[in-house]
Design a protein around this motif. Structure first.
Motif, PDB file in Angstrom:
ATOM      1  N   ARG A  80       0.820  -1.216   0.000  1.00  0.00           N
ATOM      2  CA  ARG A  80       0.000   0.000   0.000  1.00  0.00           C
ATOM      3  C   ARG A  80       0.854   1.266   0.000  1.00  0.00           C
ATOM      4  O   ARG A  80       0.420   2.303  -0.496  1.00  0.00           O
ATOM      5  N   ARG A  81       2.072   1.168   0.527  1.00  0.00           N
ATOM      6  CA  ARG A  81       2.903   2.365   0.674  1.00  0.00           C
ATOM      7  C   ARG A  81       4.028   2.472  -0.353  1.00  0.00           C
ATOM      8  O   ARG A  81       4.660   3.527  -0.447  1.00  0.00           O
ATOM      9  N   HIS A  82       4.271   1.406  -1.112  1.00  0.00           N
ATOM     10  CA  HIS A  82       5.371   1.416  -2.078  1.00  0.00           C
ATOM     11  C   HIS A  82       4.870   0.924  -3.436  1.00  0.00           C
ATOM     12  O   HIS A  82       4.353  -0.193  -3.548  1.00  0.00           O
ATOM     13  N   GLU A  83       5.080   1.713  -4.452  1.00  0.00           N
ATOM     14  CA  GLU A  83       4.608   1.374  -5.791  1.00  0.00           C
ATOM     15  C   GLU A  83       5.291   0.136  -6.362  1.00  0.00           C
ATOM     16  O   GLU A  83       4.729  -0.545  -7.225  1.00  0.00           O
ATOM     17  N   ASN A  84       6.500  -0.153  -5.901  1.00  0.00           N
ATOM     18  CA  ASN A  84       7.286  -1.241  -6.502  1.00  0.00           C
ATOM     19  C   ASN A  84       7.283  -2.513  -5.664  1.00  0.00           C
ATOM     20  O   ASN A  84       8.214  -3.322  -5.744  1.00  0.00           O
ATOM     21  N   VAL A  85       6.245  -2.721  -4.857  1.00  0.00           N
ATOM     22  CA  VAL A  85       6.148  -3.935  -4.045  1.00  0.00           C
ATOM     23  C   VAL A  85       4.977  -4.789  -4.527  1.00  0.00           C
ATOM     24  O   VAL A  85       3.874  -4.284  -4.746  1.00  0.00           O
ATOM     25  N   ALA A  86       5.238  -6.074  -4.702  1.00  0.00           N
ATOM     26  CA  ALA A  86       4.197  -7.064  -4.985  1.00  0.00           C
ATOM     27  C   ALA A  86       4.241  -8.113  -3.876  1.00  0.00           C
ATOM     28  O   ALA A  86       5.283  -8.322  -3.240  1.00  0.00           O
ATOM     29  N   VAL A  87       3.118  -8.777  -3.644  1.00  0.00           N
ATOM     30  CA  VAL A  87       3.005  -9.741  -2.559  1.00  0.00           C
ATOM     31  C   VAL A  87       2.471 -11.056  -3.114  1.00  0.00           C
ATOM     32  O   VAL A  87       1.566 -11.067  -3.960  1.00  0.00           O
ATOM     33  N   LEU A  88       3.024 -12.161  -2.632  1.00  0.00           N
ATOM     34  CA  LEU A  88       2.564 -13.494  -3.026  1.00  0.00           C
ATOM     35  C   LEU A  88       1.921 -14.200  -1.847  1.00  0.00           C
ATOM     36  O   LEU A  88       2.490 -14.243  -0.747  1.00  0.00           O
ATOM     37  N   HIS A  89       0.728 -14.772  -2.082  1.00  0.00           N
ATOM     38  CA  HIS A  89       0.042 -15.588  -1.079  1.00  0.00           C
ATOM     39  C   HIS A  89      -0.380 -16.907  -1.720  1.00  0.00           C
ATOM     40  O   HIS A  89      -0.541 -16.998  -2.937  1.00  0.00           O
ATOM     41  N   THR A  90      -0.600 -17.917  -0.886  1.00  0.00           N
ATOM     42  CA  THR A  90      -1.021 -19.220  -1.390  1.00  0.00           C
ATOM     43  C   THR A  90      -2.123 -19.812  -0.525  1.00  0.00           C
ATOM     44  O   THR A  90      -2.246 -19.477   0.656  1.00  0.00           O
ATOM     45  N   PHE A  91      -2.906 -20.691  -1.120  1.00  0.00           N
ATOM     46  CA  PHE A  91      -3.899 -21.470  -0.379  1.00  0.00           C
ATOM     47  C   PHE A  91      -3.367 -22.874  -0.060  1.00  0.00           C
ATOM     48  O   PHE A  91      -4.099 -23.710   0.453  1.00  0.00           O
ATOM     49  N   SER A  92      -2.100 -23.134  -0.366  1.00  0.00           N
ATOM     50  CA  SER A  92      -1.551 -24.484  -0.202  1.00  0.00           C
ATOM     51  C   SER A  92      -1.189 -24.824   1.229  1.00  0.00           C
ATOM     52  O   SER A  92      -1.236 -25.993   1.618  1.00  0.00           O
ATOM     53  N   LYS A  93      -0.793 -23.854   2.019  1.00  0.00           N
ATOM     54  CA  LYS A  93      -0.213 -24.128   3.328  1.00  0.00           C
ATOM     55  C   LYS A  93      -1.267 -24.081   4.428  1.00  0.00           C
ATOM     56  O   LYS A  93      -1.816 -25.112   4.811  1.00  0.00           O
ATOM     57  N   ALA A  94      -1.559 -22.896   4.959  1.00  0.00           N
ATOM     58  CA  ALA A  94      -2.511 -22.792   6.064  1.00  0.00           C
ATOM     59  C   ALA A  94      -3.895 -23.289   5.675  1.00  0.00           C
ATOM     60  O   ALA A  94      -4.588 -23.926   6.466  1.00  0.00           O
ATOM     61  N   TYR A  95      -4.305 -23.027   4.435  1.00  0.00           N
ATOM     62  CA  TYR A  95      -5.643 -23.417   3.995  1.00  0.00           C
ATOM     63  C   TYR A  95      -5.731 -24.885   3.603  1.00  0.00           C
ATOM     64  O   TYR A  95      -6.832 -25.420   3.427  1.00  0.00           O
ATOM     65  N   GLY A  96      -4.603 -25.534   3.400  1.00  0.00           N
ATOM     66  CA  GLY A  96      -4.593 -26.968   3.126  1.00  0.00           C
ATOM     67  C   GLY A  96      -5.094 -27.369   1.757  1.00  0.00           C
ATOM     68  O   GLY A  96      -5.638 -28.461   1.590  1.00  0.00           O
ATOM     69  N   LEU A  97      -4.875 -26.520   0.739  1.00  0.00           N
ATOM     70  CA  LEU A  97      -5.348 -26.849  -0.615  1.00  0.00           C
ATOM     71  C   LEU A  97      -4.185 -27.178  -1.552  1.00  0.00           C
ATOM     72  O   LEU A  97      -4.257 -26.904  -2.756  1.00  0.00           O
ATOM     73  N   ALA A  98      -3.125 -27.772  -1.021  1.00  0.00           N
ATOM     74  CA  ALA A  98      -1.924 -28.012  -1.825  1.00  0.00           C
ATOM     75  C   ALA A  98      -2.217 -28.824  -3.081  1.00  0.00           C
ATOM     76  O   ALA A  98      -1.608 -28.599  -4.133  1.00  0.00           O
TER      77      ALA A  98
END
Length: 352
Positions: A202-220
């Motif tokens: 939200r504060r930096h134009e050059n930042v991207a974020v990766l999230h997954t449903f494989s780990k905590a959500y258990g959808l590997a």
């Protein structure tokens, strides 16, 4: 003889966590618990329709993620796991002659995906305490740098990046270089002062974020993850994404998982508690085990790594061994962890 792309035969292959019949598998950072009933029912409701293509844009899922994260749907690109979303970021940012910087050791896919697009991987060794060496990473930036990968908690060492570290690092990185904050294990991160990727996005134009449903959500096994980035970036991610890569089964499972976050959090809490129990037991037994803020633990075992890996397999426990560096142990359910602790009790500890 069919002509192939030069150098492709030299690419390292990604190695899946090993599985052995009747052994405890602690090699792939999988959630040890079965799917929630509500998620299983949601997937079952879609079985009659998998002869049809899924919604290529995963619009329902994207809108639900956007609502939860308080970002715009246009700032999200989905993929078949966060690894595919990472592939989109690399493909759309780097090419022949470009450079991608990342900590090392870290996620094994980083150098592989970088070389697939013809770019040069720039691995920066971790510090002695298994943390990112941000000063060295900043010093590695050149005019050819197109992407920098930051993994927190870091796979396989489990260490978390602090907000202060990331803030200082971003101040040293040119604004045209995209910094990708890989948070695959964010749900398990209990580190004080840990960096929140979305706050930096939200504060930096050059930042991207990766999230997954494989780990905590258990959808590997269903493969769904996503990237959050500025719209100009995600528009290009969708251009290079695999068409129909996220199945309708994965999409409905992810939506159902978002609906069941309170129930899933209980499982995360159990894994975090087990992480602490196993870590304490290892240290009490004489092992030098670093802190971890993911769903796995790391032992720096050096040249004894193959020996220790073999000894654990002999006792019916499979972990992830990394050459002559160390072993990563996924935190499983209590009975799985008990079997690991019983197996490693037969091994002489590696001391610093």
């Amino acid at each position: 003889m069919v002509v192939q792309r030069d150098g492709i035969e030299k690419l390292p292959a990604y190695i899946q966590g090993k599985a052995i019949p009747n052994a405890v598998k602690l090699s792939s950072n999988e959630n040890p618990y079965p799917p929630l009933d509500s998620v299983r029912e949601a997937v079952a409701s879609e079985l009659a329709g998998f002869h049809l293509y899924p919604d290529m844009g995963a619009s329902t899922l994207v809108h639900r993620i956007a609502e939860r994260l308080q970002v715009r749907p246009e700032e999200i690109s989905v993929g078949a796991g966060s690894t595919e979303a990472l592939m989109q970021l690399i493909q759309s940012s780097a090419g022949e002659g470009d450079e991608v910087i990342f900590p090392w050791r870290s996620f094994e896919a980083y150098p592989i995906l970088t070389q697939v697009v013809g770019a040069a991987p720039v691995p920066v060794p971790l510090q002695a305490d298994e943390r990112h060496d941000f000063a060295a990473m900043a010093a590695a930036v050149t005019e050819r740098t197109r992407l920098i990968l930051v993994c927190s908690p870091n796979n396989p060492t489990g260490m978390s990046v602090t907000a202060a570290e990331l803030e200082e690092f971003l101040a040293a990185v040119p604004s045209h270089v995209l910094v990708v904050f890989d948070e695959a294990y964010a749900h398990f991160n209990t580190a004080p002062g840990a960096a929140d990727g979305l706050d930096f996005f939200r504060r930096h134009e050059n930042v991207a974020v990766l999230h997954t449903f494989s780990k905590a959500y258990g959808l590997a096994g269903l493969r769904v993850g996503y990237a959050v980035a500025r719209e100009a970036v995600t528009a290009n991610l969708r251009r290079v994404s695999l068409p129909f890569g996220v199945t309708n089964l994965a999409q409905v499972a992810a939506v159902a998982s978002l609906d069941a976050e309170d129930e899933l959090q209980k499982r995360v809490d159990m894994i975090v508690a087990e992480r602490g129990r196993v870590l304490t037991a290892l240290r009490d037994a004489g092992w030098h085990a670093s802190d971890s803020f993911a769903n796995f633990l790391w032992l720096r075992t050096g040249e004894r790594t193959p020996e220790i890996d073999a000894a654990l397999q002999k006792h019916g426990v499979v972990v992830r061994a990394f050459g002559a560096e160390g072993v990563r142990i996924t935190v499983g359910a209590p009975e799985m962890n008990d079997r690991f602790l019983a197996a490693i009790a037969a091994v002489d500890p590696v001391r610093p």
